[in-house]
Design an enzyme around this catalytic site. Structure first.
Site, PDB file in Angstrom:
ATOM      1  N   LYS A 100      -2.486  -1.891  -3.208  1.00 12.88           N
ATOM      2  CA  LYS A 100      -3.531  -1.024  -2.647  1.00 12.88           C
ATOM      3  C   LYS A 100      -3.130   0.436  -2.843  1.00 12.88           C
ATOM      4  CE  LYS A 100      -5.979  -0.065   1.694  1.00 12.88           C
ATOM      5  NZ  LYS A 100      -6.647  -0.639   2.839  1.00 12.88           N
ATOM      6  N   GLU A 118       0.820  -1.215   0.000  1.00  9.95           N
ATOM      7  CA  GLU A 118       0.000   0.000   0.000  1.00  9.95           C
ATOM      8  C   GLU A 118       0.852   1.262   0.000  1.00  9.95           C
ATOM      9  OE1 GLU A 118      -2.694   0.502   3.332  1.00  9.95           O
ATOM     10  OE2 GLU A 118      -3.590   2.276   2.455  1.00  9.95           O
TER      11      GLU A 118
HETATM   12  P1  13P Z   1      -9.340   4.309   4.177  1.00 13.32           P
HETATM   13  O1  13P Z   1     -10.175   3.577   3.155  1.00 13.32           O
HETATM   14  O2  13P Z   1     -10.142   4.919   5.277  1.00 13.32           O
HETATM   15  O3  13P Z   1      -8.377   5.266   3.507  1.00 13.32           O
HETATM   16  O4  13P Z   1      -8.460   3.217   4.912  1.00 13.32           O
HETATM   17  C1  13P Z   1      -7.844   2.251   4.172  1.00 13.32           C
HETATM   18  C2  13P Z   1      -6.571   1.871   4.800  1.00 13.32           C
HETATM   19  O5  13P Z   1      -6.374   0.727   5.116  1.00 13.32           O
HETATM   20  C3  13P Z   1      -5.555   2.915   4.999  1.00 13.32           C
HETATM   21  O6  13P Z   1      -4.346   2.318   5.346  1.00 13.32           O
END
Ligand code: 13P
Length: 335
Positions: A216, A174
């Site tokens: 992500k 991510e």
């Molecule tokens: P949000 O969808 O609230 O941005 O959170 C996703 C997430 O896992 C952030 O690390």
């Protein structure tokens, strides 16, 4: 097909996405403070258990990212990972230890948690986790994201991903380019492209099996203070273009973070991304706030009303599930 790839396909089976319920105790406390609920261990479990046992979990959620506290909790004698499995979800775990100030940069972050990670992963596996999450975070401002932040976070993400695959789990990679600021969507596109290109360069260098990861990313959006308004179609086109350019085709699945978008906004954008998807990537969601916001608001005023809270959550999951196949429509939204 490798075992890790099969696991990705299970988590992202048609109509399913990921519920990000891995807020650290600090972040969860902020969320609960906002709705005037005491952030006790009991309340955090109560809210999360209510979500995890909602009916639409079975059809709309293939994986749940947990925080360390939650993966070790039980409800009526049953462990949370076992409850998730019963509802058709693969348990996951956030394994980074947070974004800290990056030495050598004034206002950027580096995500930590590599020390001792190999041992912690063994414990998480024993507790039932089969996938993991690590979030690198980048801000857009004058001179940022800097090369230093881009390189350091990509390196950490790749070393994390490699260790996770070694332990038999799927890493969610991510890299989040934040939407805070008054920048244009073009700047977001350029920054996200640079961030993704460096991440994949490092993932390949670290011999990560790209067919066994989930990416992500953020969507391509103008800064939230920019006053620029784009349609979902414009956002979807830019997002697809960016991912097509920067993500190797071996990657099976991309699940977006919501990053502060509204529930409906994040759903509408995902829907258009899937309607216009000209790639082979599965494009789904891994939302935190965009799945939980309204349910949390309702629950905070009706803390004993499990069914009522689940009704709100079920609706949101169903909308996101439809968007993950491009079959959502605004007319299906309640209020
Ligand atoms: P949000 O969808 O609230 O941005 O959170 C996703 C997430 O896992 C952030 O690390």
């Amino acid at each position: 097909m490798s075992e890790l790839n099969s696991l990705v396909m299970k988590i992202l089976s048609p109509g399913k996405g990921i519920l990000a319920a891995d807020e650290s105790t600090g972040t969860m406390t902020k969320r609960l403070d906002d709705v005037n609920v005491k952030s006790s261990q009991e309340n955090r479990l109560k809210f999360r258990h209510t979500l995890f046992t909602s009916e639409k979990m079975r059809t709309g959620i293939g994986g749940v990212i947990l925080y360390e506290e939650t993966i070790k909790q039980e409800f009526n004698g049953q462990s949370i990972p076992d409850i998730l499995k019963e509802f058709g979800s693969v348990p996951g775990i956030k394994v980074d230890t947070g974004a800290k100030n990056l030495a050598g940069s004034k206002n950027e972050k580096i995500t930590e948690g590599l020390d001792g990670l190999r041992e912690r992963l063994k414990d998480y596996y024993k507790l039932g986790a089969r996938f993991t999450k690590w979030r690198g975070v980048y801000n857009i401002s004058e001179g940022c994201p800097s090369n230093l932040a881009i390189k350091s976070n990509a390196h950490a993400l790749a070393r994390y991903a490699s260790l996770v695959q070694e332990s038999g789990m799927v890493p969610i990679v991510e890299p989040e380019v934040l939407m805070e600021g008054n920048h244009s969507e073009k700047t977001c596109f350029e920054s996200t492209s640079k961030v993704l290109d460096e991440c994949f360069r490092e993932l390949i260098l670290n011999k990560v099996d790209l067919s066994g990861i989930i990416l992500k990313p953020n969507m391509i959006l103008p800064g939230n203070m920019s006053k620029i308004e784009l349609t979902s179609e414009e956002i979807a086109k830019l997002t697809i273009k960016c991912l097509k350019n920067s993500v190797p085709e071996q990657v099976p699945g991309i699940t977006f973070l919501s990053g502060g978008q509204t529930e409906k906004g994040a759903t509408a954008n995902l829907n258009l991304i899937n309607k216009l998807n000209s790639t082979n990537f599965i494009m789904s969601f891994s939302y935190g706030r965009a799945l939980q916001q309204n349910a949390l608001k309702y629950w905070s005023n009706n803390i004993e009303d499990v069914q009522g809270t689940q009704k709100v959550f079920n609706h949101r999951v169903e909308m996101c599930s439809l968007a993950s196949t491009g079959n959502w429509d605004m007319s299906l939204e309640q209020n």
